[in-house]
Design a protein around this motif. Structure first.
Motif, mmCIF file in Angstrom:
data_model
loop_
_atom_site.group_PDB
_atom_site.id
_atom_site.type_symbol
_atom_site.label_atom_id
_atom_site.label_comp_id
_atom_site.label_asym_id
_atom_site.label_seq_id
_atom_site.Cartn_x
_atom_site.Cartn_y
_atom_site.Cartn_z
ATOM 1 N N PHE A 65 0.821 -1.208 0.000
ATOM 2 C CA PHE A 65 0.000 0.000 0.000
ATOM 3 C C PHE A 65 0.857 1.261 0.000
ATOM 4 O O PHE A 65 0.505 2.263 -0.607
ATOM 5 C CB PHE A 65 -0.920 0.009 1.221
ATOM 6 C CG PHE A 65 -2.145 -0.853 1.083
ATOM 7 C CD1 PHE A 65 -2.277 -1.735 0.019
ATOM 8 C CD2 PHE A 65 -3.171 -0.781 2.020
ATOM 9 C CE1 PHE A 65 -3.396 -2.537 -0.107
ATOM 10 C CE2 PHE A 65 -4.295 -1.577 1.906
ATOM 11 C CZ PHE A 65 -4.411 -2.460 0.845
ATOM 12 N N ASP A 66 2.011 1.181 0.703
ATOM 13 C CA ASP A 66 2.854 2.369 0.816
ATOM 14 C C ASP A 66 3.658 2.643 -0.440
ATOM 15 O O ASP A 66 4.206 3.731 -0.613
ATOM 16 C CB ASP A 66 3.793 2.230 2.016
ATOM 17 C CG ASP A 66 4.635 0.970 1.902
ATOM 18 O OD1 ASP A 66 4.176 -0.005 1.254
ATOM 19 O OD2 ASP A 66 5.748 0.957 2.463
ATOM 20 N N GLN A 67 3.745 1.659 -1.356
ATOM 21 C CA GLN A 67 4.533 1.826 -2.572
ATOM 22 C C GLN A 67 3.667 1.834 -3.834
ATOM 23 O O GLN A 67 3.917 2.614 -4.752
ATOM 24 C CB GLN A 67 5.572 0.703 -2.664
ATOM 25 C CG GLN A 67 6.576 0.700 -1.517
ATOM 26 C CD GLN A 67 7.530 -0.464 -1.598
ATOM 27 O OE1 GLN A 67 7.403 -1.328 -2.478
ATOM 28 N NE2 GLN A 67 8.494 -0.517 -0.665
ATOM 29 N N GLN A 68 2.652 0.997 -3.874
ATOM 30 C CA GLN A 68 1.834 0.872 -5.077
ATOM 31 C C GLN A 68 0.424 1.419 -4.901
ATOM 32 O O GLN A 68 -0.380 1.346 -5.831
ATOM 33 C CB GLN A 68 1.752 -0.607 -5.482
ATOM 34 C CG GLN A 68 3.123 -1.226 -5.742
ATOM 35 C CD GLN A 68 3.024 -2.718 -5.993
ATOM 36 O OE1 GLN A 68 1.930 -3.277 -6.048
ATOM 37 N NE2 GLN A 68 4.169 -3.352 -6.163
ATOM 38 N N GLY A 69 0.118 1.943 -3.725
ATOM 39 C CA GLY A 69 -1.228 2.449 -3.480
ATOM 40 C C GLY A 69 -2.138 1.342 -2.972
ATOM 41 O O GLY A 69 -1.774 0.166 -2.910
ATOM 42 N N VAL A 70 -3.340 1.723 -2.644
ATOM 43 C CA VAL A 70 -4.303 0.786 -2.081
ATOM 44 C C VAL A 70 -4.872 -0.087 -3.190
ATOM 45 O O VAL A 70 -5.284 0.404 -4.248
ATOM 46 C CB VAL A 70 -5.434 1.540 -1.357
ATOM 47 C CG1 VAL A 70 -6.469 0.562 -0.822
ATOM 48 C CG2 VAL A 70 -4.859 2.391 -0.224
ATOM 49 N N ASP A 71 -4.892 -1.385 -2.921
ATOM 50 C CA ASP A 71 -5.497 -2.333 -3.854
ATOM 51 C C ASP A 71 -6.964 -2.519 -3.474
ATOM 52 O O ASP A 71 -7.269 -3.085 -2.413
ATOM 53 C CB ASP A 71 -4.751 -3.665 -3.795
ATOM 54 C CG ASP A 71 -5.278 -4.672 -4.807
ATOM 55 O OD1 ASP A 71 -6.146 -4.277 -5.633
ATOM 56 O OD2 ASP A 71 -4.841 -5.830 -4.762
ATOM 57 N N PRO A 72 -7.920 -2.043 -4.295
ATOM 58 C CA PRO A 72 -9.335 -2.137 -3.896
ATOM 59 C C PRO A 72 -9.853 -3.562 -3.811
ATOM 60 O O PRO A 72 -10.860 -3.807 -3.157
ATOM 61 C CB PRO A 72 -10.057 -1.346 -4.999
ATOM 62 C CG PRO A 72 -9.139 -1.367 -6.164
ATOM 63 C CD PRO A 72 -7.745 -1.394 -5.610
ATOM 64 N N THR A 73 -9.162 -4.495 -4.442
ATOM 65 C CA THR A 73 -9.671 -5.873 -4.429
ATOM 66 C C THR A 73 -9.605 -6.486 -3.039
ATOM 67 O O THR A 73 -10.384 -7.377 -2.714
ATOM 68 C CB THR A 73 -8.866 -6.726 -5.414
ATOM 69 O OG1 THR A 73 -7.471 -6.700 -5.058
ATOM 70 C CG2 THR A 73 -9.028 -6.203 -6.833
ATOM 71 N N VAL A 74 -8.686 -6.016 -2.200
ATOM 72 C CA VAL A 74 -8.576 -6.604 -0.868
ATOM 73 C C VAL A 74 -9.752 -6.205 0.017
ATOM 74 O O VAL A 74 -10.012 -6.851 1.033
ATOM 75 C CB VAL A 74 -7.244 -6.193 -0.205
ATOM 76 C CG1 VAL A 74 -6.052 -6.657 -1.040
ATOM 77 C CG2 VAL A 74 -7.179 -4.686 0.001
#
Length: 447
Positions: free
Chosen positions: A35-44
């Motif tokens: 999350f801190d590098q690629q942003g929040v993954d909405p699928t989780v």
């Protein structure tokens, strides 16, 4: 055969428990790595979003606790005719979501995220006194913490019913209520609590107040009643909002001009009673006061009886009474110069007891008025009519005057003294009314 079934059953049971534990693990803990590098993954969060139509609990027998607080940032309008209060407030709701949690150390120490509110379950909290449909803007977001704490803020323009008492207008204080409740969940499913203390809500509302208009906030208190609908019981939090009207506008535009007009009318008693300009002057003042009342009608409450309306009615009544008294005095002076009517014995005795030639009246002439043919006499001399010149009264007139046998000049002077006494009485009533009005305004303003 029996052993085979036993072995197979045991394997299936272990597999089911393993899958169930894996599912529970995926439900309660969100993988936030990256999350801190690629942003929040909405699928989780997709599994959480899919359950937004259901109350987020692991056991439906446990009620969800919703903590409420708000900031009253503006009092927009108070409609006394419709008994409505229009205010603007920021509502804050917070609750625990058991299906959201993550380890901050796995995602760069991220402890809080914002999620669009429409993707989450939201409590159906409404204001019982509200008369408008909820017009919450779209696209609002909620804060979600790593421990499952959800905080949802939304602005609200609330038009609510308020029992307004306008008797002390414009020095009135109103106590309105804002009752928060759920219209779907009973207390078995939802409990309401406080996110902040009442004094914190009060301080924030005063600090963030955006208007310096007609009303000011005095205080906020709370109660926790229960609302019973049939066999269902709903939890509630009721806030008592005390507000006070700022009276300066109304004092300057209503009370001060009215007091000036009444004071000028009182000073008109210093005009000589026999003056031809006294009655037209009072008529002009009365006409001006009626025009004044027509111009201020929009500032007065449209319904109910207020103290200021009683005050205006008394002012108008005094001015009308003053004009009628002036007309009556003019009529008496006219009779005194032509044919003085006989004076009843009770009125004669009253004048002898209370009147005095040394009494100072507004408009008492100190010199002999030759144009009216009036002779200034002392009341002590009225008992010796034989020493005074003039025509004596007949037997019938003398009987009405207690058999004193007053001369025409003495009788005329008595009627003039009676008119001056009426002037003096009404003048003192004016002064008493003005003093009482000023005292009442000062007391109400300070309390």
């Amino acid at each position: 055969m029996e052993g085979w079934w036993s072995t197979t059953g045991g394997f299936l049971l272990c597999l089911s428990v393993s899958l169930l534990l894996q599912g529970r693990a995926n439900t309660f803990t969100i993988n936030c790595s990256g999350f801190d590098q690629q942003g929040v993954d909405p699928t989780v969060f997709q599994s959480v979003f899919n359950k937004k139509d259901f109350r987020p609990v692991t056991n439906f027998s446990i009620p969800t606790r919703i903590n409420i607080s708000f900031t009253l940032s503006a009092i927009l309008e108070v409609d006394a005719q419709l008994q409505l209060l229009t205010s603007f407030l920021w509502l804050k709701l917070s609750w625990n979501h058991p299906f959201i949690s993550w380890d901050p150390q796995e995602c760069g120490n991220i402890k809080k995220l914002t999620i669009t509110a429409e993707n989450l379950w939201l409590p159906d909290i409404f204001i019982v006194e509200s008369m408008d449909v909820d017009q919450t803007p779209d696209g609002l977001s909620a804060y979600v913490s790593n421990d499952g704490r959800v905080v949802y803020n939304k602005p609200m323009r609330v038009t609510s019913i308020c029992n307004l008492d306008i008797f002390y207008f414009p020095f009135d204080q109103q106590n309105c209520t804002l009752t928060f409740s759920s219209f779907l969940y009973t207390e078995e499913s939802m409990l309401l609590g406080m996110d902040k203390e009442v004094w914190e809500i009060m301080d924030n509302s005063r600090d963030l107040g955006r208007t310096q208009g007609e009303w000011e906030l005095l205080g906020i208190n709370k109660a926790t009643p229960k609302m019973s609908v049939g066999t269902s019981l709903f939890d509630q939090i009721m806030f008592y909002v005390a507000i006070r009207r700022r009276p300066t506008l109304y004092v300057i535009n209503l009370l001060v001009p009215s007091s000036f007009l009444v004071a000028i009318d009182a000073l008109s008693f210093y005009l000589p009673a026999e003056s031809e300009n006294r009655a037209p002057f009072k008529m002009t003042l009365l006409l001006g006061y009626n025009v004044f009342l027509l111009n201020i009608s929009d500032l007065l409450p449209a319904t109910g009886t207020s103290l200021i309306s009683v005050y205006f009615a008394l002012c108008l009544s005094l001015m009308v009474l003053s004009l009628l008294e002036t007309i009556f005095i003019t009529y008496l002076l006219h009779l005194a110069t032509t044919q003085p009517p006989p004076m009843p014995c009770w009125l004669h005795s009253l004048l002898l007891r209370h009147a005095s030639p040394r009494t100072c009246y507004p408009a008492v002439p100190h010199k002999e008025n030759t144009s009216l043919g009036l002779i200034s006499t002392h009341l002590s001399g009225l008992k010796e009519p034989g020493k005074l010149g003039g025509k004596e009264l007949g037997p019938k007139e003398a009987e009405l005057n207690g058999g004193s046998g007053l001369t025409r000049a003495q009788l005329a002077d008595l009627w003039v003294q009676f008119g001056h006494m009426m002037d003096n009485l009404l003048f003192r009533i004016y002064l008493l009314f003005l003093a009482t009005s000023v005292t009442t305004v000062l007391v109400l303003w300070n309390t």
